[in-house]
Design a protein around this motif. Structure first.
Motif, short mmCIF file in Angstrom:
data_model
loop_
_atom_site.label_atom_id
_atom_site.label_comp_id
_atom_site.label_asym_id
_atom_site.label_seq_id
_atom_site.Cartn_x
_atom_site.Cartn_y
_atom_site.Cartn_z
N ILE A 62 0.84 -1.20 0.00
CA ILE A 62 0.00 0.00 0.00
C ILE A 62 0.87 1.25 0.00
CG2 ILE A 62 -1.72 1.34 1.29
CD1 ILE A 62 -2.77 -1.27 0.00
N LEU A 63 1.86 1.30 0.89
CA LEU A 63 2.69 2.49 0.97
C LEU A 63 3.59 2.65 -0.24
CD1 LEU A 63 2.82 4.68 3.26
CD2 LEU A 63 1.52 2.67 3.81
N ALA A 64 4.06 1.55 -0.80
CA ALA A 64 4.88 1.64 -2.02
C ALA A 64 4.04 2.21 -3.16
CB ALA A 64 5.42 0.27 -2.38
N ALA A 65 2.85 1.70 -3.32
CA ALA A 65 1.97 2.20 -4.38
C ALA A 65 1.59 3.66 -4.12
CB ALA A 65 0.72 1.34 -4.49
N TYR A 66 1.31 3.99 -2.87
CA TYR A 66 0.93 5.35 -2.55
C TYR A 66 2.04 6.34 -2.91
CZ TYR A 66 -0.22 9.64 -0.37
OH TYR A 66 -0.44 10.98 -0.20
N GLY A 67 3.28 5.89 -2.84
CA GLY A 67 4.39 6.76 -3.23
C GLY A 67 4.21 7.33 -4.63
N GLY A 68 3.76 6.50 -5.55
CA GLY A 68 3.51 6.97 -6.91
C GLY A 68 2.35 7.94 -6.98
N VAL A 69 1.32 7.66 -6.19
CA VAL A 69 0.17 8.58 -6.13
C VAL A 69 0.61 9.92 -5.55
CG1 VAL A 69 -2.11 8.96 -5.09
CG2 VAL A 69 -1.48 6.68 -5.95
N PHE A 70 1.48 9.88 -4.55
CA PHE A 70 1.98 11.10 -3.92
C PHE A 70 2.73 11.96 -4.93
CE2 PHE A 70 5.25 13.53 -1.72
CZ PHE A 70 4.49 14.23 -0.80
N VAL A 71 3.56 11.35 -5.77
CA VAL A 71 4.31 12.10 -6.77
C VAL A 71 3.35 12.83 -7.71
CG1 VAL A 71 5.84 11.87 -8.78
CG2 VAL A 71 6.37 10.64 -6.67
N LEU A 91 5.47 15.59 -16.15
CA LEU A 91 4.29 14.81 -16.53
C LEU A 91 4.66 13.37 -16.90
CD1 LEU A 91 2.39 17.54 -18.58
CD2 LEU A 91 1.99 16.81 -16.21
N ILE A 92 5.77 13.22 -17.61
CA ILE A 92 6.23 11.87 -17.97
C ILE A 92 6.57 11.10 -16.69
CG2 ILE A 92 8.10 10.56 -19.06
CD1 ILE A 92 8.08 12.79 -21.27
N GLY A 93 7.28 11.75 -15.77
CA GLY A 93 7.63 11.10 -14.50
C GLY A 93 6.40 10.69 -13.71
N ALA A 94 5.40 11.57 -13.67
CA ALA A 94 4.16 11.25 -12.95
C ALA A 94 3.45 10.08 -13.60
CB ALA A 94 3.24 12.47 -12.92
N PHE A 95 3.43 10.04 -14.93
CA PHE A 95 2.81 8.92 -15.63
C PHE A 95 3.53 7.60 -15.30
CE2 PHE A 95 2.63 6.00 -19.23
CZ PHE A 95 1.26 5.80 -19.32
N ILE A 96 4.85 7.64 -15.28
CA ILE A 96 5.62 6.44 -14.94
C ILE A 96 5.28 5.98 -13.52
CG2 ILE A 96 7.96 5.57 -14.47
CD1 ILE A 96 8.88 7.38 -16.87
N VAL A 103 0.71 -1.40 -11.57
CA VAL A 103 1.35 -2.73 -11.53
C VAL A 103 1.37 -3.27 -10.11
CG1 VAL A 103 3.54 -3.97 -11.87
CG2 VAL A 103 2.73 -2.33 -13.60
N ILE A 104 1.79 -2.43 -9.16
CA ILE A 104 1.92 -2.88 -7.77
C ILE A 104 0.55 -3.28 -7.20
CG2 ILE A 104 2.42 -2.12 -5.41
CD1 ILE A 104 4.70 -0.39 -6.67
N MET A 105 -0.46 -2.47 -7.44
CA MET A 105 -1.75 -2.67 -6.78
C MET A 105 -2.70 -3.59 -7.53
SD MET A 105 -1.94 -1.28 -3.85
CE MET A 105 -3.70 -1.43 -3.60
#
Length: 110
Positions: A62-71, A91-96, A103-105
């Motif tokens: 959950i926290l690993a995936a949330y990291g991407g949402v946070f970015v 924007l490219i970084g946020a999309f990645i 993938v994680i979730m």
């Protein structure tokens, strides 16, 4: 339905965490006062609870995936609240990051 609920929880968590940090920033750096800081602390506390409602039972996932949402959420907050204009690399970084969240979730697991 579970995926939509999970996404909604991630959005709520982002608003609580990013909003809480922003309130503390405003209270301290912009000298708006202790009430702003207190509201930020409460929002950050709320963020901690929101994650517990995710359907997956694994804290690390959950926290690993949330990291991407946070970015991505931080860039969006900056755009909506502070007038920040991300460049194409932001924007490219946020999309990645959001692809990593997917993938994680939501990858099928056996």
């Amino acid at each position: 339905m579970a995926v939509l609920r999970s996404i909604a929880l991630f959005v709520l968590a982002a608003v609580a965490e990013i909003g809480g940090a922003w309130l503390i920033w405003q209270g301290w750096r912009e000298q708006r006062g202790v009430l702003w800081i207190g509201a930020g602390i409460l929002a950050l506390g709320a963020y901690g609870f929101v994650a517990t409602f995710q359907p997956d039972a694994h804290f690390g996932r959950i926290l690993a995936a949330y990291g991407g949402v946070f970015v991505a959420g931080s860039l969006a907050w900056g755009m909506l609240v502070d007038g920040f204009r991300p460049d194409r690399w932001d924007l490219i970084g946020a999309f990645i990051c959001l692809a990593g969240v997917a993938v994680i979730m939501y990858a099928p697991r056996t």
